[in-house]
Design a protein around this motif. Sequence first.
Motif, PDB file in Angstrom:
ATOM      1  N   GLY A  46     100.442 108.253  15.246  1.00 36.87           N
ATOM      2  CA  GLY A  46     100.669 109.200  16.205  1.00 36.87           C
ATOM      3  C   GLY A  46      99.908 108.980  17.599  1.00 36.87           C
ATOM      4  N   THR A  47     100.366 109.513  18.715  1.00 33.91           N
ATOM      5  CA  THR A  47      99.594 109.509  19.794  1.00 33.91           C
ATOM      6  C   THR A  47     100.114 110.724  20.590  1.00 33.91           C
ATOM      7  OG1 THR A  47     101.299 108.448  21.190  1.00 33.91           O
ATOM      8  CG2 THR A  47      99.902 106.998  19.775  1.00 33.91           C
ATOM      9  N   SER A  48      99.617 110.834  21.853  1.00 36.37           N
ATOM     10  CA  SER A  48      99.828 111.964  22.558  1.00 36.37           C
ATOM     11  C   SER A  48     101.437 111.934  23.014  1.00 36.37           C
ATOM     12  CB  SER A  48      99.042 112.212  23.986  1.00 36.37           C
ATOM     13  OG  SER A  48      99.290 110.899  24.576  1.00 36.37           O
ATOM     14  N   ASN A  49     102.118 110.909  23.065  1.00 37.10           N
ATOM     15  CA  ASN A  49     103.537 110.900  23.560  1.00 37.10           C
ATOM     16  C   ASN A  49     104.315 110.213  22.502  1.00 37.10           C
ATOM     17  OD1 ASN A  49     103.584 107.783  23.559  1.00 37.10           O
ATOM     18  ND2 ASN A  49     102.398 108.037  25.629  1.00 37.10           N
ATOM     19  N   SER A  50     103.838 110.145  21.323  1.00 37.36           N
ATOM     20  CA  SER A  50     104.698 109.629  20.387  1.00 37.36           C
ATOM     21  C   SER A  50     104.086 109.889  18.735  1.00 37.36           C
ATOM     22  CB  SER A  50     104.734 107.855  20.446  1.00 37.36           C
ATOM     23  OG  SER A  50     105.189 107.386  19.263  1.00 37.36           O
ATOM     24  N   PRO A  51     104.850 110.712  18.073  1.00 42.98           N
ATOM     25  CA  PRO A  51     104.442 111.209  16.687  1.00 42.98           C
ATOM     26  C   PRO A  51     104.540 110.111  15.778  1.00 42.98           C
ATOM     27  CG  PRO A  51     106.012 112.759  17.660  1.00 42.98           C
ATOM     28  CD  PRO A  51     106.160 111.545  18.873  1.00 42.98           C
ATOM     29  N   ALA A  52     103.934 109.872  14.712  1.00 41.74           N
ATOM     30  CA  ALA A  52     103.787 109.086  13.647  1.00 41.74           C
ATOM     31  C   ALA A  52     105.321 108.706  13.405  1.00 41.74           C
ATOM     32  CB  ALA A  52     102.975 109.247  12.615  1.00 41.74           C
ATOM     33  N   ASN A  53     105.897 107.358  13.839  1.00 40.96           N
ATOM     34  CA  ASN A  53     107.082 107.200  13.578  1.00 40.96           C
ATOM     35  C   ASN A  53     107.356 105.738  12.983  1.00 40.96           C
ATOM     36  OD1 ASN A  53     106.636 105.270  15.819  1.00 40.96           O
ATOM     37  ND2 ASN A  53     107.616 106.701  17.290  1.00 40.96           N
ATOM     38  N   LYS A  54     106.487 105.148  12.193  1.00 34.79           N
ATOM     39  CA  LYS A  54     106.591 103.605  11.976  1.00 34.79           C
ATOM     40  C   LYS A  54     106.203 103.616  10.251  1.00 34.79           C
ATOM     41  CE  LYS A  54     105.216 101.831  16.267  1.00 34.79           C
ATOM     42  NZ  LYS A  54     105.387 102.895  16.894  1.00 34.79           N
ATOM     43  N   LEU A  55     106.545 104.850   9.468  1.00 35.70           N
ATOM     44  CA  LEU A  55     106.500 104.796   8.052  1.00 35.70           C
ATOM     45  C   LEU A  55     107.886 105.413   7.572  1.00 35.70           C
ATOM     46  CD1 LEU A  55     104.420 104.839   5.681  1.00 35.70           C
ATOM     47  CD2 LEU A  55     104.292 106.898   6.016  1.00 35.70           C
ATOM     48  N   LEU A  56     108.518 104.685   6.538  1.00 37.62           N
ATOM     49  CA  LEU A  56     109.610 105.100   6.003  1.00 37.62           C
ATOM     50  C   LEU A  56     109.194 105.970   4.754  1.00 37.62           C
ATOM     51  CD1 LEU A  56     112.827 105.030   5.996  1.00 37.62           C
ATOM     52  CD2 LEU A  56     112.549 102.803   4.625  1.00 37.62           C
ATOM     53  N   VAL A  57     109.856 106.926   4.566  1.00 37.19           N
ATOM     54  CA  VAL A  57     109.707 107.797   3.380  1.00 37.19           C
ATOM     55  C   VAL A  57     111.036 108.223   2.730  1.00 37.19           C
ATOM     56  CG1 VAL A  57     108.676 110.180   2.477  1.00 37.19           C
ATOM     57  CG2 VAL A  57     107.693 108.796   4.532  1.00 37.19           C
ATOM     58  N   MET A  58     111.047 108.124   1.399  1.00 38.56           N
ATOM     59  CA  MET A  58     112.212 108.326   0.662  1.00 38.56           C
ATOM     60  C   MET A  58     111.967 109.136  -0.537  1.00 38.56           C
ATOM     61  SD  MET A  58     114.033 104.287   0.628  1.00 38.56           S
ATOM     62  CE  MET A  58     112.395 103.724   0.298  1.00 38.56           C
ATOM     63  N   ILE A  59     112.951 109.898  -0.923  1.00 38.04           N
ATOM     64  CA  ILE A  59     112.773 110.747  -2.025  1.00 38.04           C
ATOM     65  C   ILE A  59     114.193 110.382  -2.881  1.00 38.04           C
ATOM     66  CG2 ILE A  59     112.796 112.971  -3.164  1.00 38.04           C
ATOM     67  CD1 ILE A  59     111.710 114.095  -0.709  1.00 38.04           C
ATOM     68  N   ASP A  60     113.953 109.496  -4.265  1.00 35.48           N
ATOM     69  CA  ASP A  60     114.911 109.060  -4.944  1.00 35.48           C
ATOM     70  C   ASP A  60     116.093 108.186  -4.006  1.00 35.48           C
ATOM     71  OD1 ASP A  60     113.976 109.953  -7.521  1.00 35.48           O
ATOM     72  OD2 ASP A  60     114.825 111.837  -7.036  1.00 35.48           O
ATOM     73  N   GLY A  61     115.422 107.427  -3.167  1.00 41.55           N
ATOM     74  CA  GLY A  61     116.460 106.633  -2.531  1.00 41.55           C
ATOM     75  C   GLY A  61     116.902 107.240  -1.379  1.00 41.55           C
ATOM     76  N   ARG A  62     116.634 108.575  -0.955  1.00 43.71           N
ATOM     77  CA  ARG A  62     117.108 109.380   0.194  1.00 43.71           C
ATOM     78  C   ARG A  62     116.111 109.325   1.229  1.00 43.71           C
ATOM     79  NH1 ARG A  62     116.239 114.564   1.524  1.00 43.71           N
ATOM     80  NH2 ARG A  62     115.714 114.985  -0.776  1.00 43.71           N
ATOM     81  N   SER A  63     116.428 108.679   2.321  1.00 42.60           N
ATOM     82  CA  SER A  63     115.606 108.716   3.467  1.00 42.60           C
ATOM     83  C   SER A  63     115.332 110.076   4.226  1.00 42.60           C
ATOM     84  CB  SER A  63     115.994 107.562   4.632  1.00 42.60           C
ATOM     85  OG  SER A  63     114.964 107.543   5.802  1.00 42.60           O
ATOM     86  N   VAL A  64     114.320 110.442   4.397  1.00 42.30           N
ATOM     87  CA  VAL A  64     113.962 111.734   5.124  1.00 42.30           C
ATOM     88  C   VAL A  64     113.244 111.742   6.283  1.00 42.30           C
ATOM     89  CG1 VAL A  64     113.539 112.741   2.844  1.00 42.30           C
ATOM     90  CG2 VAL A  64     111.393 111.873   4.129  1.00 42.30           C
TER      91      VAL A  64
END
Length: 650
Positions: free
Chosen positions: A113-131
Motif C-alpha cells: 500500500g501507498t498513499s495513492n494505492s491500497p495494497a492490491n497485488k495479493l490474491l486471496v481466496m476462500i475455498d477457491g472463491r476470490s475475495v
Amino acid sequence: MTRHLSFLLLGMVTAACAQASGDQDGERTAAERQAAEFADLSIEELANIDVTSVSKRPERLQDAPASVFVITADDIRRAGSRSLPEALRLAPNLQVARASNSGYYISARGLNGTSNSPANKLLVMIDGRSVYSPLFSGVFWDEPDVMLEDVERIEVISGPGGTLWGVNAVNGVINIITRHAADTQGDLLALRGDSDGAQAAFRHGAGDAGHRWRVYGKVFGLPRSELNTGAHIDDAWDQGQVGFRSDWERGADRFSVNANAWRGRQGQPAPGAISAPGAGTGVDDIITRGANLSGHWEHALDDGGSVSVLAYVDHRYRQVPPTFTDSVDIADVQVQHSLPALGAHNIVWGGEYRYSRDSVTNSRFVAFLPASDKQAWASLFVQDQVALRDDLQLTAGARYERNPYTGAEFLPTLRLSWRMSPAHSLWTAYSRTVRAPSRLDVDAFVPGAPPFLLAGGPRVRSEVARVFELGYRGQVGQDLSYSVTAFRNLYDHLRTTDLTPAGTIEFGNQMEGRAHGIEAWASYQMSEAWRLSAGVTALRERFSLKPGSTDLGSLATTGVDPAYTAQLRSNYAFDSARELEVALRRVGPVGLLAVPGYTAVDLRFGWRFAPGMELSVIGANLNGGHREYGVAQFASEVPRSLGIKLVWQR
C-alpha cells in the motif's frame, strides 16, 4: 451488537432442533475429536502435507517448487488467533499491519500500500472463491471472514501465481481452505472475551456416511481504539455471519456446496477528528453486508485424470458516508482438467470466466464514471510438469487472460526443481505476472477545477512484474525442517499520479523499480513436548520515475514496508491436556510513515480440563501497545490485551 447476538441465538436453537433429529451413529465423541485436534502434527507429517495452490493438484509440501508456508489448524488454535488477519501473522512470509480495528494492510514481498494505492497485488481466496474487490483490485479486510475452528489450513505463497490464478496474483497468493463437513460433526460452542472485544460462535454438523453437512454462526464486537495519547478513534466495529457447508460423494463424483451471509457496522472518524476518552466524534457509520454461494464438483476419470468445476455467485455492499456506496455482484465459473500421466508429462489445463456488475452511488467528494458498469474477464491456462529425470522436474506453464481495460495479458512461468535427496530439494523459477487496472485506476474522479482535481487515466496500463526466485527446502531427521528463498522482482509501469498540462492530476504508469530479498523459516522439535518455530524476512526496494513523468509524490510513497521482520514461537505441551505457546515478533521501522520498529510478545495457555471442554487464557502485545501502519495522528495503537476463551464440543 444486540441484533447479531439475537441472530446467533436463533441459529443455535435451529441447530439444536436439527441435532435432535440427526443420526450420530458411528461418529467420534467430542473428547476423541478434541484430543485429535490437540495433538500437533510431527515435523515429518508437516513436510508431507498435501498443498494444492502451487500446481492446482495435490503435491507434498516438501516437493512444491515455490515459497509456500502452510498455517495449520493446530497453528491457529495454539496461537489463540481471533480473526483471519491475526491468523495470517503466523506466516513468516507475510507482512500484516493493522491501522485500525477493521483496517489491515497485508502483503508479501513489499508494496503493502501507498498513499495513492491500497495494497492490491495479493490474491486471496476462500475455498477457491476470490475475495478481491473489482473496485480497486485489493481486499477490504473487514469483509472476508471464516469461523477459525472450521479452517483446515491456509496456504500462503509468496511470489507470483499468475499462471494458475490470473492477474493480480503478483506478490503472493493466500488460499484459505475450510474443513470437509465430515470433519466437523457434532456441536461446538466457542465464547471469548478480551479486554478489547468479545465474540461468540456456534457450529452444528450432522449427516450420514454418504452426505455430511454443517451450519455455523458467529458474532463479534470491538470497541473504539485509541491513539498513543489515549484519545479515542471512532472505529468501533461489530459484525455477524452465518453459513453452511455440505459435502457428499456418488461413485467417482465428489460434491461440495458452501454459502455464507454477513452484515457489519463500523465507525469511521471524521478527517482529522480525534476525541477524548468517553467522547464520540466521527461521521456516519460504514455499513457492509454480503452473501455468497459456491458449488464444487470433481469427477475422477477412469484413466487416472480428473475434471473439476467450481462456480460461485457473490454479492457485496459497502456504504461509506459521505463519499460513496458500492454494490457489486460477481459470477464466476472455473473449469479444470488434469490429464493422466503421459509418459514423463503431467498436464493440467483449464479456463475461467468472471462477470461482475458494479454500481457506485457517487458524491460530491468522489465519483466513478460511469457510475454503473458491467465487466467480464476470460482466461485459459495450461501447465506441464515434466520429469526430466527421477530427481529433476521442469514445470512450464502459461495463462492467457483478457480483462476489460488492457485486453489480453500473457502470464508465463518456468520452474525447475532438483530433489537432491528424499528430504532436500533445490528449485528456481522465472515468472511474468501483472496487476490489471481496476475501476479506481480508470473510472475514478475527484471533483474540482479544472474540470477535475483527479481523473482516472484513459491510457492506464497493467503493472508488470518479472520475478526470479531461488529456493531450498530441507529436512534433517525427524526433528528439523527449514526453507530458504531468495528473490528479485523487476517492476515496470507502476502507477503514478501525473500532472497534465490542463492542471488535472491523472493516474498513469510512469514508475519502475526493483526489489530483492530473502525469506526463511524453520521448525525444530526440541523434545517430544517442546517445539520451536522461527522465521525471518529481509527486503530492499528501489523505485524511479521514467523520463517525462510529472508525478506529484508516488515515488516518495511507494514501498511503505519494513526492511525486516522476524518471529520466534515456542510451544510446550505439559501433558495431553495442557500446553503453553509464547510468541515473539519483531518488525522493522517504516521511515516514510514514521512508524518505529516494534516488538510484540504474545502468549496462550490452553487447558483441556474435561472431555469436550477447553479453556484458554490469551495475552497479546503483553509488552505494551504499538503502532503498525499510518501516521501517528490518525493510526490507532494495537493495544495490550488479555482474554479468555471457552470451547465446548460434543
